[in-house]
Design a protein around this motif. Sequence first.
Motif, PDB file in Angstrom:
ATOM      1  N   SER A   1      -7.088   1.670   5.896  1.00  0.00           N
ATOM      2  CA  SER A   1      -7.852   1.061   4.811  1.00  0.00           C
ATOM      3  C   SER A   1      -7.055  -0.036   4.115  1.00  0.00           C
ATOM      4  O   SER A   1      -5.893   0.164   3.745  1.00  0.00           O
ATOM      5  CB  SER A   1      -8.244   2.145   3.796  1.00  0.00           C
ATOM      6  OG  SER A   1      -8.955   1.584   2.714  1.00  0.00           O
ATOM      7  N   ILE A   2      -7.697  -1.189   3.925  1.00  0.00           N
ATOM      8  CA  ILE A   2      -7.032  -2.327   3.280  1.00  0.00           C
ATOM      9  C   ILE A   2      -7.718  -2.719   1.981  1.00  0.00           C
ATOM     10  O   ILE A   2      -7.066  -3.110   1.013  1.00  0.00           O
ATOM     11  CB  ILE A   2      -6.979  -3.527   4.246  1.00  0.00           C
ATOM     12  CG1 ILE A   2      -6.174  -3.165   5.502  1.00  0.00           C
ATOM     13  CG2 ILE A   2      -6.365  -4.750   3.566  1.00  0.00           C
ATOM     14  CD1 ILE A   2      -6.139  -4.257   6.557  1.00  0.00           C
ATOM     15  N   MET A   3      -9.039  -2.613   1.934  1.00  0.00           N
ATOM     16  CA  MET A   3      -9.796  -2.941   0.725  1.00  0.00           C
ATOM     17  C   MET A   3     -11.018  -2.044   0.676  1.00  0.00           C
ATOM     18  O   MET A   3     -11.742  -1.908   1.656  1.00  0.00           O
ATOM     19  CB  MET A   3     -10.216  -4.407   0.723  1.00  0.00           C
ATOM     20  CG  MET A   3     -11.085  -4.812  -0.458  1.00  0.00           C
ATOM     21  SD  MET A   3     -11.547  -6.571  -0.350  1.00  0.00           S
ATOM     22  CE  MET A   3     -12.757  -6.665  -1.678  1.00  0.00           C
TER      23      MET A   3
ATOM     24  N   ARG B   1      -6.984   0.053  -5.713  1.00  0.00           N
ATOM     25  CA  ARG B   1      -6.520  -1.200  -6.299  1.00  0.00           C
ATOM     26  C   ARG B   1      -5.946  -2.099  -5.213  1.00  0.00           C
ATOM     27  O   ARG B   1      -5.487  -1.638  -4.169  1.00  0.00           O
ATOM     28  CB  ARG B   1      -5.481  -0.935  -7.394  1.00  0.00           C
ATOM     29  CG  ARG B   1      -6.077  -0.282  -8.627  1.00  0.00           C
ATOM     30  CD  ARG B   1      -5.044  -0.063  -9.723  1.00  0.00           C
ATOM     31  NE  ARG B   1      -4.556  -1.318 -10.294  1.00  0.00           N
ATOM     32  CZ  ARG B   1      -3.702  -1.364 -11.326  1.00  0.00           C
ATOM     33  NH1 ARG B   1      -3.267  -0.229 -11.884  1.00  0.00           N
ATOM     34  NH2 ARG B   1      -3.303  -2.526 -11.805  1.00  0.00           N
ATOM     35  N   PHE B   2      -5.958  -3.389  -5.464  1.00  0.00           N
ATOM     36  CA  PHE B   2      -5.531  -4.352  -4.463  1.00  0.00           C
ATOM     37  C   PHE B   2      -4.029  -4.285  -4.222  1.00  0.00           C
ATOM     38  O   PHE B   2      -3.242  -3.985  -5.131  1.00  0.00           O
ATOM     39  CB  PHE B   2      -5.893  -5.771  -4.898  1.00  0.00           C
ATOM     40  CG  PHE B   2      -7.375  -6.004  -5.006  1.00  0.00           C
ATOM     41  CD1 PHE B   2      -8.272  -5.322  -4.201  1.00  0.00           C
ATOM     42  CD2 PHE B   2      -7.881  -6.915  -5.925  1.00  0.00           C
ATOM     43  CE1 PHE B   2      -9.634  -5.544  -4.299  1.00  0.00           C
ATOM     44  CE2 PHE B   2      -9.235  -7.150  -6.030  1.00  0.00           C
ATOM     45  CZ  PHE B   2     -10.118  -6.462  -5.212  1.00  0.00           C
TER      46      PHE B   2
ATOM     47  N   ASN C   1       0.826  -1.218   0.000  1.00  0.00           N
ATOM     48  CA  ASN C   1       0.000   0.000   0.000  1.00  0.00           C
ATOM     49  C   ASN C   1       0.852   1.256   0.000  1.00  0.00           C
ATOM     50  O   ASN C   1       0.421   2.324  -0.455  1.00  0.00           O
ATOM     51  CB  ASN C   1      -0.957   0.007   1.200  1.00  0.00           C
ATOM     52  CG  ASN C   1      -0.236   0.070   2.546  1.00  0.00           C
ATOM     53  OD1 ASN C   1       0.887  -0.407   2.695  1.00  0.00           O
ATOM     54  ND2 ASN C   1      -0.907   0.645   3.537  1.00  0.00           N
ATOM     55  N   THR C   2       2.082   1.156   0.475  1.00  0.00           N
ATOM     56  CA  THR C   2       2.991   2.308   0.502  1.00  0.00           C
ATOM     57  C   THR C   2       3.691   2.533  -0.834  1.00  0.00           C
ATOM     58  O   THR C   2       4.431   3.511  -0.986  1.00  0.00           O
ATOM     59  CB  THR C   2       4.046   2.117   1.600  1.00  0.00           C
ATOM     60  OG1 THR C   2       4.693   0.842   1.419  1.00  0.00           O
ATOM     61  CG2 THR C   2       3.390   2.153   2.979  1.00  0.00           C
ATOM     62  N   GLU C   3       3.460   1.658  -1.796  1.00  0.00           N
ATOM     63  CA  GLU C   3       4.165   1.733  -3.080  1.00  0.00           C
ATOM     64  C   GLU C   3       3.285   2.218  -4.224  1.00  0.00           C
ATOM     65  O   GLU C   3       3.785   2.394  -5.341  1.00  0.00           O
ATOM     66  CB  GLU C   3       4.728   0.353  -3.446  1.00  0.00           C
ATOM     67  CG  GLU C   3       5.786  -0.148  -2.476  1.00  0.00           C
ATOM     68  CD  GLU C   3       6.206  -1.588  -2.753  1.00  0.00           C
ATOM     69  OE1 GLU C   3       7.263  -1.996  -2.232  1.00  0.00           O
ATOM     70  OE2 GLU C   3       5.472  -2.315  -3.482  1.00  0.00           O
TER      71      GLU C   3
END
Length: 552
Positions: free
Chosen positions: A256-258, A198-199, A188-190
């Motif tokens: 937030s993850i999804m 997006r996943f 998520n940091t990239e």
Amino acid sequence: MKKYITISALLLCLCSCVGLEQYPTNSYTDDNFWNYEENVRATLNLGYNQMWNADRYLDNNILSDDVYGSRHTSNIRDIAIGSANVNNDHFRSEWSQCYQELRTLHTGLDNLDRMQISDEFKTRFQAELRLMRAFTYLRLVTWFGDVPFFTTNPTLSQTKTVGRTSAATVKAFIHSELEAVIADLPKNTEIPAAENGRFTKGTAVALNARAYLLDNDFANCATWCAKLIDSDEYGHYELAPDYAALFTDGHYGPESIMTIEFATNDGTADIVRGWNTGRYVPNSICPSGSQEIVNYSPTQELVDAFLKTDGTVAADEDYDGRDLRFYSTIAYNGCTLEIPEAEKLGLVGSEGAGKGTYTCWTKASDEIKDSDASHHKDSYTGDDTRTATGYYMIKNFDAETVGPNGSSFKSLMEIRFADVLLMYAESMQETGQMTEAIWNKTIKPIRERAGFVAAYCAYPGGDLRQAIRNERRCELALEGRRVFDLRRWALLDNPSYASTGAAYLTSHATGAPFLDDGSNIVCNSPYAMKYWFPIPQHERDINKNLTQNPGW
């Protein structure tokens, strides 16, 4: 994915696929279709678009004891009270949506070799579609148990003869897929802001933990939760400091993850793909200009679950000094709400007509006494355009994202880090490994954010099962998770539910005590939801090899 990207019309032909048995004879007739990157991206966007939606996110609340549905949600309400039959449209649409999505995903995966795109894009594209497929199969086996299982698009004749694959086999596939795609997804940091939604690696890890939790496989669930809690190898996640802000502008933050994504070209002026807020918020702030049918009314039982900040139980109508999450979740009598500026409402707010905040009155006598309430229409009347229980849902209502017709483009969080902490805490408790250290990095920070006093946040020791279950109910209230928790807890407490399909939830939904001449309103029928959804009769009429679930 990001809310400014619209869904390509090139793949709308796929939307005509509404069932397992249908074959899209009008799809991909151009031999050159996969030569163009924009077409591949359209496939990806369509997969995201079909995978999950706001209606299911919201409707699943009615299948629990947290929300009472209106007569306009009768298909879902019938399931909750045990009066649905195998022809119920909700069963059929749940099944059809999943197999429509699988056909889209397999169309993309089956054509990988024909795609004229970079290897980097192809690798990530494939990983995203495989994650969507795992999510969709998880949705199917959770509701239906054994289901038809494919890893490529079936032929028309196959769809009419295929039998059901055991849920255990499908679940093993889900876990293997989620493990496999992690390496091909970014952290998520990239990802840049343009790719929000997006996943990521964290999405696959958290979804795998959820899949194990739904099976009450607490050992594996704990292992996968720990990957996100104890290191940054799969991304960096943490609780947002402000619970209220999390549901307005925090849906792309580190919690937030999804997410479920929506699309706009120009804010509220041009919402391309949105979700309808008007069916659950108080009517006074519904910007559509006409009274909506209120489909979702929170129950008194849910309200009572939100304690005072000292950890004590509040009186029914004592709304002061409660768990801070309560004020971001439920509209109650006398609460203050923000008015959307997207529509010139007759409602007079703190900053003039249609601006600022106003006081929401759900008790008729209080609304009548308010001299500024001439345009208010929130109080209980027994009519479908008002609350059925004395409460409204406000979680995820962000006035700045609501357009003139009541549609919102705000993203909805399907998985967030607080859920991972709660899954981990429950798993450690159920496996006998709960300690003060585990409590202090899971439940304690969640309670601290909710505003509880230090004594209530401290590790209490003892049997913590119910404490953790209650924490899940409040933290994740109205996010569609309660029904899945009730199902697996019923299985945990009484394994026979899975084999017999028997009803597992037998409570009454009640409303505020000022309703119905001073006593809690009680819904007409008690909840008596069966453990399994049935295989839709429409599908069994087409394919005689589809056996039925127990209890139907």
